[in-house]
Enzyme design. Structure first.
Site, PDB file in Angstrom:
ATOM      1  CE  LYS A  13       6.766  -2.444   2.895  1.00 37.30           C
ATOM      2  NZ  LYS A  13       5.391  -1.914   3.023  1.00 37.30           N
ATOM      3  NE  ARG A  88       4.796  -6.158  -2.303  1.00 33.30           N
ATOM      4  CZ  ARG A  88       5.349  -4.961  -2.134  1.00 33.30           C
ATOM      5  NH1 ARG A  88       6.654  -4.847  -2.007  1.00 33.30           N
ATOM      6  NH2 ARG A  88       4.594  -3.886  -2.075  1.00 33.30           N
ATOM      7  NE  ARG A 127       3.601   6.008  -0.259  1.00 31.40           N
ATOM      8  CZ  ARG A 127       3.799   4.688  -0.161  1.00 31.40           C
ATOM      9  NH1 ARG A 127       4.693   4.210   0.701  1.00 31.40           N
ATOM     10  NH2 ARG A 127       3.089   3.865  -0.882  1.00 31.40           N
ATOM     11  NE  ARG A 161       4.422   4.153  -4.708  1.00 33.51           N
ATOM     12  CZ  ARG A 161       4.591   3.134  -3.882  1.00 33.51           C
ATOM     13  NH1 ARG A 161       5.460   3.228  -2.892  1.00 33.51           N
ATOM     14  NH2 ARG A 161       3.910   2.025  -4.037  1.00 33.51           N
ATOM     15  NE  ARG A 172       0.294  -0.264  -3.246  1.00 34.40           N
ATOM     16  CZ  ARG A 172       0.467   1.034  -2.985  1.00 34.40           C
ATOM     17  NH1 ARG A 172      -0.307   1.939  -3.572  1.00 34.40           N
ATOM     18  NH2 ARG A 172       1.395   1.415  -2.160  1.00 34.40           N
TER      19      ARG A 172
HETATM   20  P1  ADP Z   1       4.495  -0.100  -0.803  1.00 32.68           P
HETATM   21  O1  ADP Z   1       5.344   1.098  -0.477  1.00 32.68           O
HETATM   22  O2  ADP Z   1       3.074   0.258  -0.968  1.00 32.68           O
HETATM   23  O3  ADP Z   1       4.742  -1.243   0.125  1.00 32.68           O
HETATM   24  P2  ADP Z   1       6.252  -0.856  -3.003  1.00 32.68           P
HETATM   25  O4  ADP Z   1       6.896   0.418  -3.376  1.00 32.68           O
HETATM   26  O5  ADP Z   1       7.038  -1.814  -2.197  1.00 32.68           O
HETATM   27  O6  ADP Z   1       4.861  -0.556  -2.284  1.00 32.68           O
HETATM   28  O7  ADP Z   1       5.741  -1.605  -4.309  1.00 32.68           O
HETATM   29  C1  ADP Z   1       4.978  -0.950  -5.299  1.00 32.68           C
HETATM   30  C2  ADP Z   1       4.525  -1.972  -6.325  1.00 32.68           C
HETATM   31  O8  ADP Z   1       5.676  -2.587  -6.954  1.00 32.68           O
HETATM   32  C3  ADP Z   1       3.731  -3.150  -5.758  1.00 32.68           C
HETATM   33  O9  ADP Z   1       2.353  -2.855  -5.660  1.00 32.68           O
HETATM   34  C4  ADP Z   1       4.026  -4.246  -6.796  1.00 32.68           C
HETATM   35  O10 ADP Z   1       3.259  -4.054  -7.976  1.00 32.68           O
HETATM   36  C5  ADP Z   1       5.479  -3.978  -7.150  1.00 32.68           C
HETATM   37  N1  ADP Z   1       6.427  -4.721  -6.272  1.00 32.68           N
HETATM   38  C6  ADP Z   1       7.325  -4.169  -5.407  1.00 32.68           C
HETATM   39  N2  ADP Z   1       8.021  -5.123  -4.776  1.00 32.68           N
HETATM   40  C7  ADP Z   1       7.560  -6.316  -5.237  1.00 32.68           C
HETATM   41  C8  ADP Z   1       7.867  -7.672  -4.950  1.00 32.68           C
HETATM   42  N3  ADP Z   1       8.798  -8.006  -4.043  1.00 32.68           N
HETATM   43  N4  ADP Z   1       7.185  -8.637  -5.627  1.00 32.68           N
HETATM   44  C9  ADP Z   1       6.259  -8.322  -6.547  1.00 32.68           C
HETATM   45  N5  ADP Z   1       5.901  -7.066  -6.854  1.00 32.68           N
HETATM   46  C10 ADP Z   1       6.544  -6.057  -6.210  1.00 32.68           C
HETATM   47  P1  ADP Z   2       5.782   1.746   3.149  1.00 36.69           P
HETATM   48  O1  ADP Z   2       7.206   1.888   2.636  1.00 36.69           O
HETATM   49  O2  ADP Z   2       5.643   0.648   4.160  1.00 36.69           O
HETATM   50  O3  ADP Z   2       4.778   1.635   2.051  1.00 36.69           O
HETATM   51  P2  ADP Z   2       6.118   4.552   3.996  1.00 36.69           P
HETATM   52  O4  ADP Z   2       7.353   4.472   4.830  1.00 36.69           O
HETATM   53  O5  ADP Z   2       6.242   5.120   2.641  1.00 36.69           O
HETATM   54  O6  ADP Z   2       5.428   3.072   3.935  1.00 36.69           O
HETATM   55  O7  ADP Z   2       5.012   5.343   4.831  1.00 36.69           O
HETATM   56  C1  ADP Z   2       3.746   5.660   4.252  1.00 36.69           C
HETATM   57  C2  ADP Z   2       3.348   7.078   4.623  1.00 36.69           C
HETATM   58  O8  ADP Z   2       3.056   7.144   6.029  1.00 36.69           O
HETATM   59  C3  ADP Z   2       4.442   8.112   4.384  1.00 36.69           C
HETATM   60  O9  ADP Z   2       3.832   9.297   3.927  1.00 36.69           O
HETATM   61  C4  ADP Z   2       5.100   8.306   5.753  1.00 36.69           C
HETATM   62  O10 ADP Z   2       5.597   9.639   5.912  1.00 36.69           O
HETATM   63  C5  ADP Z   2       3.953   8.031   6.713  1.00 36.69           C
HETATM   64  N1  ADP Z   2       4.379   7.309   7.924  1.00 36.69           N
HETATM   65  C6  ADP Z   2       5.340   6.349   8.033  1.00 36.69           C
HETATM   66  N2  ADP Z   2       5.438   5.886   9.305  1.00 36.69           N
HETATM   67  C7  ADP Z   2       4.487   6.559  10.020  1.00 36.69           C
HETATM   68  C8  ADP Z   2       4.084   6.544  11.420  1.00 36.69           C
HETATM   69  N3  ADP Z   2       4.660   5.711  12.308  1.00 36.69           N
HETATM   70  N4  ADP Z   2       3.088   7.380  11.778  1.00 36.69           N
HETATM   71  C9  ADP Z   2       2.491   8.204  10.871  1.00 36.69           C
HETATM   72  N5  ADP Z   2       2.839   8.282   9.566  1.00 36.69           N
HETATM   73  C10 ADP Z   2       3.824   7.473   9.140  1.00 36.69           C
END
Ligand code: ADP
Ligand code: ADP
Ligand code: ZN
Length: 215
Positions: A13, A88, A127, A161, A172
């Site tokens: 994302k 979420r 990541r 992170r 998660r």
């Molecule tokens: P990821 O990249 O793994 O999808 P995020 O960066 O979006 O994770 O979120 C990291 C953490 O922040 C989540 O595990 C949760 O604890 C909190 N968080 C983020 N967005 C939300 C949301 N919309 N509702 C509740 N908690 C959230």
């Molecule tokens: P999210 O925001 O959904 O938690 P990220 O965009 O941070 O996910 O992606 C998670 C990790 O995977 C990052 O290190 C990113 O560089 C890598 N990544 C993202 N998209 C792809 C893909 N299509 N193929 C392989 N690696 C990816």
């Protein structure tokens, strides 16, 4: 244009949102980024969220919806919004409807990135981001072009992170399955969901999203 990027942790994302920001001048609204900024600044929201995030659980709906509302107010009506990691829960989806209505916006697309769970763990463990500009990288899939130097800003400092460890990732994912995946039918009923294979290469996923935006 207002779109939601939906998908489990590590689905891509943030990676895709950053590209849409670059190509279309849209704004990325990542509640995860907003919460991490609040934790760093030790605001009341940050103090409440820190331990919850470290466990991989969800922060309260009220907190994240307020963050989104404030951000939309700050950015004005003409800039497109990419909701990344929000909503979420069903409650957040409802709150988002009310917030968008108040801001005179409508939801155009919900894009779900589909990925298999084993790949997610690998993606999350690998990541890292630039400590200066936040550009996203991966140990295997997206290394900087010059080792140790950020492609975007030239910084040589990177960070990981604290919640990107295998144990927290499992929590998660369980949260995603239990609370987030069930909101998709709400948007399916409106006919605005597109499912994209998130296992494809980063550029391929971007192309697919661009097709959806152009449709
Ligand atoms: P990821 O990249 O793994 O999808 P995020 O960066 O979006 O994770 O979120 C990291 C953490 O922040 C989540 O595990 C949760 O604890 C909190 N968080 C983020 N967005 C939300 C949301 N919309 N509702 C509740 N908690 C959230
Ligand atoms: P999210 O925001 O959904 O938690 P990220 O965009 O941070 O996910 O992606 C998670 C990790 O995977 C990052 O290190 C990113 O560089 C890598 N990544 C993202 N998209 C792809 C893909 N299509 N193929 C392989 N690696 C990816
Ligand atoms: Zn950088």
């Amino acid at each position: 244009m207002n779109i939601i990027l939906l998908g489990p942790p590590g689905a891509g994302k943030g990676t895709q949102a950053a590209r849409l920001v670059e190509h279309h001048g849209m704004r990325q609204l990542s509640t995860g980024d907003m919460l991490r900024a609040a934790v760093k600044a030790q605001t009341p929201v940050g103090l409440e969220a820190k331990a919850i995030m470290e466990r991989g659980e969800l922060v309260s709906d009220e907190i994240v919806s307020k963050l989104i509302d404030a951000e939309l107010t700050a950015m004005g009506p003409d800039v497109g919004a990419i909701f990344d990691g929000y909503p979420r829960t069903a409650a957040q989806a409802e709150q988002l409807d009310a917030i968008l209505a108040r801001h005179g916006r409508k939801l155009d697309h919900v894009i779900e990135l589909e990925v298999d769970e084993d790949a997610l763990v690998e993606r999350i463990i690998g990541r890292f981001t630039c400590a200066n500009c936040g550009a996203g990288y991966h140990d295997i899939y997206k290394l900087p072009k010059v080792a140790g130097v950020c492609d975007k800003c030239g910084s040589t400092e990177f960070k990981r992170r604290p919640d990107d460890n295998e144990e927290t990732v499992r929590t998660r994912m369980a949260e995603y399955r239990a609370k987030t995946a069930p909101i998709l039918p709400i948007y399916d009923a409106r006919g605005i969901v597109t499912r994209i294979d998130g296992m494809a290469a980063i550029d391929t996923v971007t192309d697919r999203i661009e097709q959806v935006l152009a449709s």
